[in-house]
Design a protein around this motif. Structure first.
Motif, PDB file in Angstrom:
ATOM      1  N   MET A   1       0.851  -1.182   0.000  1.00  0.00           N
ATOM      2  CA  MET A   1       0.000   0.000   0.000  1.00  0.00           C
ATOM      3  C   MET A   1       0.890   1.236   0.000  1.00  0.00           C
ATOM      4  SD  MET A   1      -2.953   1.180   2.673  1.00  0.00           S
ATOM      5  CE  MET A   1      -4.183   0.246   1.812  1.00  0.00           C
ATOM      6  N   GLU A   2       0.561   2.176  -0.824  1.00  0.00           N
ATOM      7  CA  GLU A   2       1.309   3.428  -0.926  1.00  0.00           C
ATOM      8  C   GLU A   2       0.993   4.333   0.263  1.00  0.00           C
ATOM      9  OE1 GLU A   2       3.587   4.338  -3.292  1.00  0.00           O
ATOM     10  OE2 GLU A   2       3.400   2.272  -3.975  1.00  0.00           O
ATOM     11  N   LYS A   3       1.958   5.190   0.585  1.00  0.00           N
ATOM     12  CA  LYS A   3       1.800   6.082   1.721  1.00  0.00           C
ATOM     13  C   LYS A   3       0.590   7.015   1.543  1.00  0.00           C
ATOM     14  CE  LYS A   3       4.968   9.270   2.338  1.00  0.00           C
ATOM     15  NZ  LYS A   3       6.194  10.000   2.742  1.00  0.00           N
ATOM     16  N   ASN A   4       0.438   7.564   0.370  1.00  0.00           N
ATOM     17  CA  ASN A   4      -0.678   8.489   0.121  1.00  0.00           C
ATOM     18  C   ASN A   4      -2.023   7.786   0.244  1.00  0.00           C
ATOM     19  OD1 ASN A   4       1.073  10.610  -0.281  1.00  0.00           O
ATOM     20  ND2 ASN A   4       1.144  10.336  -2.502  1.00  0.00           N
ATOM     21  N   ASP A   5      -2.078   6.522  -0.213  1.00  0.00           N
ATOM     22  CA  ASP A   5      -3.321   5.759  -0.094  1.00  0.00           C
ATOM     23  C   ASP A   5      -3.664   5.533   1.379  1.00  0.00           C
ATOM     24  OD1 ASP A   5      -3.473   5.614  -2.855  1.00  0.00           O
ATOM     25  OD2 ASP A   5      -2.496   3.643  -2.949  1.00  0.00           O
ATOM     26  N   PHE A   6      -2.638   5.229   2.161  1.00  0.00           N
ATOM     27  CA  PHE A   6      -2.874   5.005   3.587  1.00  0.00           C
ATOM     28  C   PHE A   6      -3.385   6.277   4.252  1.00  0.00           C
ATOM     29  CE2 PHE A   6      -1.597   5.143   8.012  1.00  0.00           C
ATOM     30  CZ  PHE A   6      -2.196   3.984   8.474  1.00  0.00           C
ATOM     31  N   TYR A   7      -2.749   7.415   3.944  1.00  0.00           N
ATOM     32  CA  TYR A   7      -3.192   8.684   4.530  1.00  0.00           C
ATOM     33  C   TYR A   7      -4.638   8.986   4.151  1.00  0.00           C
ATOM     34  CZ  TYR A   7       1.607   9.885   5.895  1.00  0.00           C
ATOM     35  OH  TYR A   7       2.841   9.900   6.467  1.00  0.00           O
ATOM     36  N   LYS A   8      -4.984   8.708   2.909  1.00  0.00           N
ATOM     37  CA  LYS A   8      -6.349   8.959   2.451  1.00  0.00           C
ATOM     38  C   LYS A   8      -7.345   8.107   3.239  1.00  0.00           C
ATOM     39  CE  LYS A   8      -6.893   9.402  -1.960  1.00  0.00           C
ATOM     40  NZ  LYS A   8      -7.028   9.082  -3.406  1.00  0.00           N
ATOM     41  N   LEU A   9      -6.988   6.827   3.460  1.00  0.00           N
ATOM     42  CA  LEU A   9      -7.881   5.946   4.221  1.00  0.00           C
ATOM     43  C   LEU A   9      -7.938   6.347   5.693  1.00  0.00           C
ATOM     44  CD1 LEU A   9      -6.909   2.479   2.723  1.00  0.00           C
ATOM     45  CD2 LEU A   9      -9.014   3.763   2.316  1.00  0.00           C
ATOM     46  N   ALA A  10      -6.822   6.786   6.243  1.00  0.00           N
ATOM     47  CA  ALA A  10      -6.792   7.200   7.643  1.00  0.00           C
ATOM     48  C   ALA A  10      -7.653   8.433   7.870  1.00  0.00           C
ATOM     49  CB  ALA A  10      -5.357   7.467   8.090  1.00  0.00           C
ATOM     50  N   GLN A  11      -7.645   9.342   6.890  1.00  0.00           N
ATOM     51  CA  GLN A  11      -8.456  10.550   7.013  1.00  0.00           C
ATOM     52  C   GLN A  11      -9.917  10.295   6.679  1.00  0.00           C
ATOM     53  OE1 GLN A  11      -6.385  13.275   4.469  1.00  0.00           O
ATOM     54  NE2 GLN A  11      -4.839  13.755   6.018  1.00  0.00           N
ATOM     55  N   ASN A  12     -10.184   9.277   5.851  1.00  0.00           N
ATOM     56  CA  ASN A  12     -11.554   8.974   5.424  1.00  0.00           C
ATOM     57  C   ASN A  12     -11.834   7.482   5.560  1.00  0.00           C
ATOM     58  OD1 ASN A  12     -11.807  11.706   4.391  1.00  0.00           O
ATOM     59  ND2 ASN A  12     -10.520  11.034   2.707  1.00  0.00           N
ATOM     60  N   PRO A  13     -12.054   6.982   6.774  1.00  0.00           N
ATOM     61  CA  PRO A  13     -12.297   5.549   6.949  1.00  0.00           C
ATOM     62  C   PRO A  13     -13.550   5.056   6.224  1.00  0.00           C
ATOM     63  CG  PRO A  13     -11.795   6.575   9.052  1.00  0.00           C
ATOM     64  CD  PRO A  13     -11.948   7.669   8.062  1.00  0.00           C
ATOM     65  N   VAL A  14     -14.407   5.976   5.769  1.00  0.00           N
ATOM     66  CA  VAL A  14     -15.597   5.550   5.012  1.00  0.00           C
ATOM     67  C   VAL A  14     -15.202   4.954   3.668  1.00  0.00           C
ATOM     68  CG1 VAL A  14     -17.251   7.094   6.112  1.00  0.00           C
ATOM     69  CG2 VAL A  14     -15.923   7.916   4.195  1.00  0.00           C
ATOM     70  N   LEU A  15     -13.965   5.181   3.226  1.00  0.00           N
ATOM     71  CA  LEU A  15     -13.509   4.635   1.945  1.00  0.00           C
ATOM     72  C   LEU A  15     -13.057   3.171   2.061  1.00  0.00           C
ATOM     73  CD1 LEU A  15     -11.385   7.689   0.711  1.00  0.00           C
ATOM     74  CD2 LEU A  15     -13.736   7.105   0.088  1.00  0.00           C
ATOM     75  N   LEU A  16     -13.012   2.627   3.284  1.00  0.00           N
ATOM     76  CA  LEU A  16     -12.580   1.243   3.468  1.00  0.00           C
ATOM     77  C   LEU A  16     -13.602   0.290   2.849  1.00  0.00           C
ATOM     78  CD1 LEU A  16     -11.432   1.482   7.183  1.00  0.00           C
ATOM     79  CD2 LEU A  16      -9.957   1.239   5.193  1.00  0.00           C
ATOM     80  N   ASN A  17     -13.100  -0.667   2.067  1.00  0.00           N
ATOM     81  CA  ASN A  17     -13.973  -1.666   1.444  1.00  0.00           C
ATOM     82  C   ASN A  17     -13.167  -2.939   1.195  1.00  0.00           C
ATOM     83  OD1 ASN A  17     -12.454  -1.239  -0.940  1.00  0.00           O
ATOM     84  ND2 ASN A  17     -13.821   0.431  -1.553  1.00  0.00           N
ATOM     85  N   SER A  18     -13.743  -3.883   0.483  1.00  0.00           N
ATOM     86  CA  SER A  18     -13.054  -5.162   0.241  1.00  0.00           C
ATOM     87  C   SER A  18     -11.795  -4.981  -0.608  1.00  0.00           C
ATOM     88  CB  SER A  18     -14.014  -6.158  -0.414  1.00  0.00           C
ATOM     89  OG  SER A  18     -14.555  -5.608  -1.587  1.00  0.00           O
ATOM     90  N   ASP A  19     -11.721  -3.926  -1.405  1.00  0.00           N
ATOM     91  CA  ASP A  19     -10.527  -3.677  -2.230  1.00  0.00           C
ATOM     92  C   ASP A  19      -9.335  -3.210  -1.379  1.00  0.00           C
ATOM     93  OD1 ASP A  19     -12.022  -4.305  -4.471  1.00  0.00           O
ATOM     94  OD2 ASP A  19     -12.586  -2.224  -4.862  1.00  0.00           O
TER      95      ASP A  19
END
Length: 201
Positions: A1-19
């Motif tokens: 997982m890329e750092k930017n992707d992780f930051y995006k998910l950390a700031q927006n946990p609503v984006l968490l899904n099976s992908d």
């Protein structure tokens, strides 16, 4: 997982899904002490209703320093997470609203949850009055610490004073002991004479 992707998910946990699940799983395997990674991974497992959630929770819980925070994070509703995200983008502190929502959605002691979630502020210590300060001056404290309590005066203490060659204090101690224990008066009188001889040598 890329750092930017992780930051995006950390700031927006609503984006968490099976992908996103596989990337977070790999992240926790590569960096097992990365607390934020574990929290997001557990949230992701819970959101997708994965059967491995319980096992992962048992593995991660001892590693995380604040289990209350983990509990709140895992049990926060998607609506609440989305609201927090929107408020954060707008620069509005959403803590009070979030706190109210969490109290309604999560069981437990509301008073304790509220106390734990409020940011600590500066302590307001009352300054002692001038009268109180005069009673506990530095000299008073030093005088109290140096003074010897008659109740604590023992023969052993007096003998230690003799060994330390503090003859004046030892004499004083044995005199107090002879008054305290009149039945040993002759013994203490002998010790006082011995200390006088040592003192004059």
């Amino acid at each position: 997982m890329e750092k930017n992707d992780f930051y995006k998910l950390a700031q927006n946990p609503v984006l968490l899904n099976s992908d996103t699940l596989e990337g977070l799983k790999k992240l926790t395997e590569d960096f097992p002490n990365f607390h934020a990674g574990w929290m997001l991974y557990l949230k992701n497992l819970k959101i997708v209703n994965d059967s491995g959630f319980e096992a992962a929770l048992k593995k991660a819980a001892p590693l995380l320093p604040d289990r209350k925070q983990l509990y709140r994070f895992l049990n926060a509703t998607d609506e609440l997470l989305k609201f927090r995200e929107d408020m954060g983008k707008a620069g509005i502190p959403a803590q009070e609203y979030v706190l109210e929502k969490m109290e309604k959605t999560s069981p437990g002691n509301k008073l304790i949850d509220k106390f734990l979630s409020v940011s600590p502020g500066p302590l307001n210590l009352d300054k002692p009055s001038a009268e109180d300060q005069s009673l506990t001056t530095e000299n008073d404290i030093v005088a109290k610490s140096v003074s010897e309590n008659d109740d604590l005066m023992t023969e052993t203490f007096a003998n230690i004073l003799v060994e330390q060659k503090k003859y004046d204090k030892a004499l004083e101690a044995f005199k107090k002991l002879s008054l305290k224990y009149p039945e040993k008066n002759s013994y203490f009188a002998t010790r006082i004479k011995e200390i006088d001889k040592l003192k004059n040598i």
